[in-house]
Design a protein around this motif. Structure first.
Motif, mmCIF file in Angstrom:
data_model
loop_
_atom_site.group_PDB
_atom_site.id
_atom_site.type_symbol
_atom_site.label_atom_id
_atom_site.label_comp_id
_atom_site.label_asym_id
_atom_site.label_seq_id
_atom_site.Cartn_x
_atom_site.Cartn_y
_atom_site.Cartn_z
ATOM 1 N N LEU A 189 34.518 11.951 -75.911
ATOM 2 C CA LEU A 189 35.661 12.547 -75.209
ATOM 3 C C LEU A 189 36.181 11.592 -74.147
ATOM 4 O O LEU A 189 35.402 10.971 -73.434
ATOM 5 N N LEU B 281 40.195 14.413 -71.342
ATOM 6 C CA LEU B 281 39.879 15.547 -72.205
ATOM 7 C C LEU B 281 38.637 16.276 -71.701
ATOM 8 O O LEU B 281 38.593 17.503 -71.675
ATOM 9 N N ARG C 182 39.697 18.387 -68.738
ATOM 10 C CA ARG C 182 40.462 19.567 -69.157
ATOM 11 C C ARG C 182 39.559 20.633 -69.744
ATOM 12 O O ARG C 182 39.716 21.819 -69.456
ATOM 13 N N ARG C 183 38.587 20.236 -70.575
ATOM 14 C CA ARG C 183 37.653 21.203 -71.180
ATOM 15 C C ARG C 183 36.793 21.864 -70.110
ATOM 16 O O ARG C 183 36.552 23.073 -70.158
ATOM 17 N N GLU D 108 38.872 24.393 -68.301
ATOM 18 C CA GLU D 108 39.098 25.580 -69.125
ATOM 19 C C GLU D 108 37.922 26.546 -69.024
ATOM 20 O O GLU D 108 38.097 27.760 -69.062
#
Length: 135
Positions: A102, A106, A109-110, A113
């Motif tokens: 990753l 990314l 962002r994960r 989330e």
């Protein structure tokens, strides 16, 4: 009231004290109501503490145990919360390959989330909600 009915209908042998604890642990926004996402937590918790031996319950319990194992794998300091440093440490493969392939963007962002309340850590409840599709 609905939770009490549900426990009664499902014939869960759980004391009122445990029911109250399960409800409180599931009510993430502390509004004395359970929305769908909180219901997932409630179901997971009640499945783990009940003596239900049905095949569906066994499969669900096994899936939850997998989620528990994953959470414990990432929770290096065993404080019941995942921080960025812990997750990155567990996800590291050879440095040239980044964090399990990753990009930093990314990965960030994960993580965001999964961190529903945006406090910089992922609780078990947040982790469970993020993995609900796997369960």
């Amino acid at each position: 009231a609905e939770f009490e009915e549900y426990c009664s209908d499902m014939k869960y042998a759980i004391t009122d004290e445990v029911k109250n604890e399960i409800f409180a642990a599931s009510d993430l926004d502390n509004n004395a109501r359970i929305d769908f996402k909180e219901f997932i937590i409630l179901l997971a918790t009640i499945t783990m503490v009940s003596g239900d031996a049905s095949e569906t319950s066994k499969d669900f319990r096994q899936a939850l145990e997998t989620v528990n194992d994953m959470f414990l794998f990432f929770d290096i300091n065993r404080d019941g919360k995942l921080n960025v440093k812990e997750v990155k440490k567990r996800m590291k493969v050879p440095p040239s390959q980044g964090t399990m392939g990753l990009s930093e963007d990314l990965f960030s962002r994960r993580f965001e989330e999964m961190d529903w309340d945006h406090n910089g850590v992922i609780t078990y409840q947040e982790f469970l909600l993020a993995t609900e599709l796997w369960v």
